[in-house]
Design an enzyme around this catalytic site. Sequence first.
Site, PDB file in Angstrom:
ATOM      1  CE  LYS A  68     -15.513 -16.122  -5.519  1.00 54.46           C
ATOM      2  NZ  LYS A  68     -17.026 -16.415  -5.675  1.00 54.46           N
ATOM      3  CG  ASP A  77     -18.722 -10.975  -5.852  1.00 57.60           C
ATOM      4  OD1 ASP A  77     -18.500 -10.305  -7.007  1.00 57.60           O
ATOM      5  OD2 ASP A  77     -19.319 -10.594  -4.834  1.00 57.60           O
TER       6      ASP A  77
END
Length: 214
Positions: free
Chosen positions: A124, A142
């Site tokens: 991420k 997210d």
Amino acid sequence: MVRQLDFNAMQAVFTRFRETEAEPKGELDHTNAFTLLVAVALSAQATDKGVNRATRELFPIADTPQKMLALGEEGLTEHIRTIGLYRNKAKNVIRLSQRLIDEYGGEVPSSRAALMTLPGVGRKTANVVLNMWFRMPAQAVDTHIFRVGNRSGICPGRDEAAVERAIEDNVPAEFQSHAHHWLILHGRYICVARKPKCAICPIRDWCLFEDKTG
């Protein structure tokens, strides 16, 4: 059964996002690739606003790996102690700074694989840096994007990896570069977790969420 918007609806949704904000920006303050990398690493389990408060005085004195190492772990800790998991994050930032110097000449690499070898940097974080600094169509998923993707039918998936693939596979190519920011901002301010603001949602007409409010 997985509900997925068709191509025409996807085109309409992202056209509307672009009309609403043509150049969406991330909300983490940074001045270069290194400070962006550090800010994103610090933002895990923390808010962007909280990270920005902590880095407001940090980045002017430690905006390179060399300066961060000179500040040291204890010095860094003093700046970020208001952020969750600050001790472990301080260790990782010092370690990644050293790794950048030792293996990449003090520069942040533009490869996901290389970024993910750095301490405290997962997929991420790497995708955010690739997208925001290197302008690559990388999709950092997210909780906001996961919620929006599944609730709306834009990019449904059982986990973050599946949602990332759904964005890459289904969002029209012309919108890929900004898809991550449009979705995260939509989830942060409109399609919120408890009471989504459907009455003012710019993509309400195409969203597949059955329990629309307002």
